[in-house]
Design an enzyme around this catalytic site. Structure first.
Site, PDB file in Angstrom:
ATOM      1  N   HIS A 143      16.938 101.398  53.908  1.00 51.29           N
ATOM      2  CA  HIS A 143      15.522 102.050  53.494  1.00 51.29           C
ATOM      3  C   HIS A 143      14.545 102.859  54.327  1.00 51.29           C
ATOM      4  CE1 HIS A 143      11.786 101.952  50.903  1.00 51.29           C
ATOM      5  NE2 HIS A 143      11.229 101.995  52.234  1.00 51.29           N
ATOM      6  N   GLU A 144      14.428 102.130  55.561  1.00 50.23           N
ATOM      7  CA  GLU A 144      13.897 102.525  56.788  1.00 50.23           C
ATOM      8  C   GLU A 144      14.663 103.747  57.442  1.00 50.23           C
ATOM      9  OE1 GLU A 144      10.784 102.218  57.170  1.00 50.23           O
ATOM     10  OE2 GLU A 144      10.687 100.458  55.513  1.00 50.23           O
ATOM     11  N   HIS A 147      14.043 106.840  55.487  1.00 51.45           N
ATOM     12  CA  HIS A 147      12.757 107.462  55.658  1.00 51.45           C
ATOM     13  C   HIS A 147      12.962 108.310  57.191  1.00 51.45           C
ATOM     14  CE1 HIS A 147       9.814 105.875  53.177  1.00 51.45           C
ATOM     15  NE2 HIS A 147      10.095 104.539  53.357  1.00 51.45           N
ATOM     16  N   GLU A 194       8.790 106.232  49.003  1.00 50.96           N
ATOM     17  CA  GLU A 194       9.287 104.916  48.781  1.00 50.96           C
ATOM     18  C   GLU A 194      10.338 104.692  47.740  1.00 50.96           C
ATOM     19  OE1 GLU A 194       8.330 101.711  50.547  1.00 50.96           O
ATOM     20  OE2 GLU A 194       8.008 103.755  51.770  1.00 50.96           O
TER      21      GLU A 194
END
Length: 360
Positions: A143-144, A147, A194
Site C-alpha cells: 500500500h505504501e 503511494h 487510499e
C-alpha cells in the site's frame, strides 16, 4: 530466488509462494478514478498552486528525515529484517527502482504513511507492526509503495504540514479559514488516494482475504477469532444502504475531518475491485506501462473519472444518492420525497388530545 526470479524473504513465518511481478507498471493501472478526479479538483482550487509552490520551498523535509533517522528505527537487513524483505519484495513486484527508506516509529496507534517531497519515506508504527500478521503487513507495505509510485507523498506531506499549521493559527479567523479550505480539499483527495493504495497493496500481497483482514483489524483490534470478514463486509452494506436522508448528511459530516475512508468502506471497495475484470487483466499481464504515461490524455482520464462517479451514483444504495439519481431522471414528487427523507430532523407531532377523562 523463486522460480519466477522473485526475491524470497527468507523469513520463516512468511508462506513460501510465488507472486506475479508487473514490470514497468504505471500507477494508472491501480489508481481509483475518484483519486484522479479529486486530484484534478484539488489542483483547480483557488490559491492551491500558490500555496503548493510556497510550501515546496519552505517545508523542512531535511529536518523531517533527520527526525526519523534520530528517533525511529530504520528498517534494514539488520533491523526488522522481515519488513525489509517485504519492502524489497513490494518494490520488485511493482517495479519501483529506488527503494524508499522505511522506519518503524514507536506509537501504539496503528498507522503507516508515505511522506517526502523529493524522495518518499515510509513510516510504520509499532502499533501496526504488532497488530498485523505477515500477509496482512505485506499488503500494508505494498500500500505504501503504491503511494510512492503514484507520487502521493508530496501532497501527503503538505497535508501533514498544513494540519499542524492550522492548529497554530486557529485564532486567526480569516487565515485559518483559507488554510482549512485547502486542508478539506486535500483530505478529500487523500481519502480517494487510499483506495488506490489499497489496490496497490493487493497487487503486492495478492491475497484478498489478508488485505481485508488487515482492514478489519485496524477497525476492531487484534481479536481475529472474535471477528468475521463476511460480517465486516455486511456492515459496509448496511452503512451504505441504511437510514434516511438525514443519515446521508451525517455520513458526509462524519467523514469530512478524516484523512482515511472508513475501514468497512475500504474493505468493500477493495473486494469489488479484487473480483473485477480489471484486476484479473492486470494479473494476466495486461496493464498500462509507465513509458506510455506521456501519451496519456488528461481529458480522457477526467472522462473516465466522471463516468466512474456517474456509475457509482447510479448504483449507490445511499438515500441521498438515490434522490440525486431520481432528480437526474426527472422523477416526480421529489419535494415530497425530500420532506419524508428528512422527517428524522423534525420533532414528532404532539399526540392528539382524546376525550376528557371523566373517571372519578
Amino acid at each position: 530466488m523463486s522460480d519466477d526470479g522473485q526475491q524470497e524473504t527468507g523469513h520463516e513465518r512468511v508462506p513460501s509462494r510465488q507472486r506475479r511481478r508487473f514490470p514497468g507498471i504505471s500507477s494508472r493501472a491501480y489508481e481509483h478514478p475518484a483519486d484522479r478526479s479529486a486530484l484534478v479538483a484539488l489542483r483547480k482550487l483557488s490559491g492551491f498552486d500558490t500555496v503548493f509552490k510556497a510550501l515546496s520551498g519552505l517545508l523542512p523535509e531535511r529536518s523531517l528525515r533527520l527526525l526519523f533517522l534520530s528517533d525511529s528505527v530504520r528498517v534494514s537487513e539488520r533491523q526488522f529484517q522481515h519488513l525489509h524483505d517485504m519492502l524489497l519484495d513490494a518494490c520488485y513486484i511493482l517495479d519501483l527502482e529506488k527503494v524508499p527508506p522505511m522506519y518503524v516509529n514507536q506509537d501504539p496507534q496503528p498507522n503507516a504513511m508515505c511522506i517526502g517531497l523529493d524522495e518518499p519515506i515510509i513510516v510504520v508504527t509499532t502499533g501496526l507492526v504488532e497488530l498485523l500478521d505477515e500477509e496482512e503487513m505485506r499488503a500494508v507495505v505494498g500500500h505504501e509503495v503504491g503511494h510512492a509510485l503514484s507520487g502521493h507523498s508530496v501532497y501527503r506531506t503538505i497535508l501533514l504540514f498544513l494540519t499542524n499549521l492550522a492548529l497554530k493559527v486557529a485564532w486567526i479567523p480569516l487565515g485559518n479559514f483559507a488554510i482549512m479550505a485547502i486542508i478539506t480539499a486535500l483530505r478529500e483527495w487523500f481519502r480517494k488516494s487510499e483506495l488506490s493504495a489499497d489496490r496497490a497493496g493487493l497487487l503486492v500481497g495478492q491475497d484478498l482475504r489478508a488485505s481485508m483482514r488487515g482492514l478489519m483489524k485496524i477497525a476492531g483490534g487484534n481479536h481475529l477469532h472474535e471477528m468475521n470478514v463476511d460480517a465486516f463486509l455486511e456492515q459496509a452494506e448496511e452503512y451504505e444502504s441504511g437510514g434516511d436522508l438525514r443519515d446521508s448528511v451525517l455520513k458526509i459530516l462524519n467523514v469530512l475531518p478524516r484523512s482515511h475512508p472508513f475501514a468497512t468502506i475500504r474493505a468493500a471497495e477493495l473486494k469489488k475491485w479484487g473480483e473485477s475484470r480489471d484486476f484479473q487483466r492486470i494479473m494476466d499481464g495486461h496493464y498500462p506501462r509507465r513509458d506510455e504515461d506521456k501519451d496519456t490524455s488528461v481529458s480522457d482520464s477526467f472522462r473516465e473519472s466522471a463516468a466512474s462517479y456517474a456509475s457509482d451514483v447510479k448504483s449507490s444504495k445511499d438515500p441521498l444518492m438515490k434522490l440525486v439519481t431520481d432528480l437526474a431522471g426527472g422523477a416526480g414528487d421529489l419535494g415530497g420525497r425530500v420532506r419524508r427523507g428528512f422527517d428524522g430532523f423534525r420533532s414528532p407531532p404532539a399526540p392528539k388530545e382524546g376525550p376528557a377523562d371523566t373517571a372519578e
